[in-house]
Design a protein around this motif. Structure first.
Motif, short mmCIF file in Angstrom:
data_model
loop_
_atom_site.label_atom_id
_atom_site.label_comp_id
_atom_site.label_asym_id
_atom_site.label_seq_id
_atom_site.Cartn_x
_atom_site.Cartn_y
_atom_site.Cartn_z
N ALA A 1 -3.64 -35.92 23.22
CA ALA A 1 -4.16 -35.05 23.11
C ALA A 1 -3.45 -33.09 23.73
O ALA A 1 -2.93 -32.53 22.90
CB ALA A 1 -5.26 -34.40 23.59
N ALA A 2 -2.48 -33.80 24.80
CA ALA A 2 -1.83 -32.93 25.66
C ALA A 2 -0.88 -32.92 24.91
O ALA A 2 -0.46 -31.64 25.26
CB ALA A 2 -2.26 -33.15 27.27
N ILE A 3 -0.03 -34.04 24.67
CA ILE A 3 1.35 -33.73 24.38
C ILE A 3 1.31 -33.17 23.01
O ILE A 3 1.85 -32.56 22.76
CB ILE A 3 1.54 -35.39 23.90
N GLY A 4 0.34 -33.07 22.36
CA GLY A 4 -0.28 -32.70 21.40
C GLY A 4 -0.07 -31.01 20.45
O GLY A 4 0.91 -29.96 20.55
N ALA A 5 -0.77 -30.44 21.60
CA ALA A 5 -0.99 -29.34 22.56
C ALA A 5 -0.02 -28.82 22.91
O ALA A 5 1.03 -27.50 22.35
CB ALA A 5 -2.38 -29.46 23.13
N GLY A 6 0.70 -29.06 23.77
CA GLY A 6 1.89 -29.07 23.71
C GLY A 6 2.98 -28.27 23.10
O GLY A 6 4.07 -27.22 22.94
N LEU A 7 3.26 -29.91 22.42
CA LEU A 7 3.76 -29.24 21.12
C LEU A 7 3.07 -28.48 19.87
O LEU A 7 4.48 -27.54 19.66
CB LEU A 7 4.04 -31.01 20.07
N GLY B 1 2.16 -25.82 21.26
CA GLY B 1 2.19 -24.15 21.79
C GLY B 1 3.56 -24.30 21.93
O GLY B 1 3.99 -23.04 21.63
N SER B 2 4.67 -24.77 22.05
CA SER B 2 5.77 -24.44 21.80
C SER B 2 6.38 -24.05 19.97
O SER B 2 7.40 -23.21 19.84
CB SER B 2 6.35 -25.90 22.38
N GLY C 1 4.86 -20.61 20.00
CA GLY C 1 5.32 -19.48 20.03
C GLY C 1 6.98 -19.04 19.99
O GLY C 1 7.37 -18.21 20.97
N ARG C 2 7.25 -19.85 19.00
CA ARG C 2 8.88 -19.95 19.08
C ARG C 2 9.56 -18.26 18.79
O ARG C 2 8.19 -17.72 18.36
CB ARG C 2 9.33 -20.67 18.06
N ASN C 3 10.27 -18.08 18.77
CA ASN C 3 10.59 -17.14 18.32
C ASN C 3 11.63 -17.22 16.91
O ASN C 3 12.48 -17.93 16.48
CB ASN C 3 12.29 -15.95 18.96
#
Length: 63
Positions: A13-19, A21-22, A25-27
C-alpha cells in the motif's frame, strides 16, 4: 510466516501510494493562458452583445 504476509499489505500500500503521489505531482507541460483568455474574451463579447440587444429592445417597447 503469516506475520510477514500481513506486513506485505501495508508495504505494498505504501509503495502504491508513493507511485500514485509521484504520478499525481508530476510537472505537466504548461499550455499557457492563451486559450482561457480567448474563451473569456468571447464570453465577455457575447454577454455585452446580449446586454446591448436587451437595452435596444427595451427602448423600442417603451417608445
Amino acid at each position: 510466516m503469516a506475520a510477514l504476509a500481513w506486513l506485505l499489505i501495508p508495504l505494498l500500500a505504501a509503495i502504491g501510494a508513493g507511485l500514485w503521489g509521484s504520478w499525481a505531482g508530476r510537472n505537466r507541460k504548461a499550455l499557457g493562458d492563451g486559450t482561457e483568455l480567448a474563451g473569456y474574451t468571447r464570453f465577455r463579447e457575447a454577454m455585452e452583445k446580449s446586454e446591448n440587444q436587451e437595452k435596444s429592445e427595451q427602448l423600442h417597447t417603451d417608445a
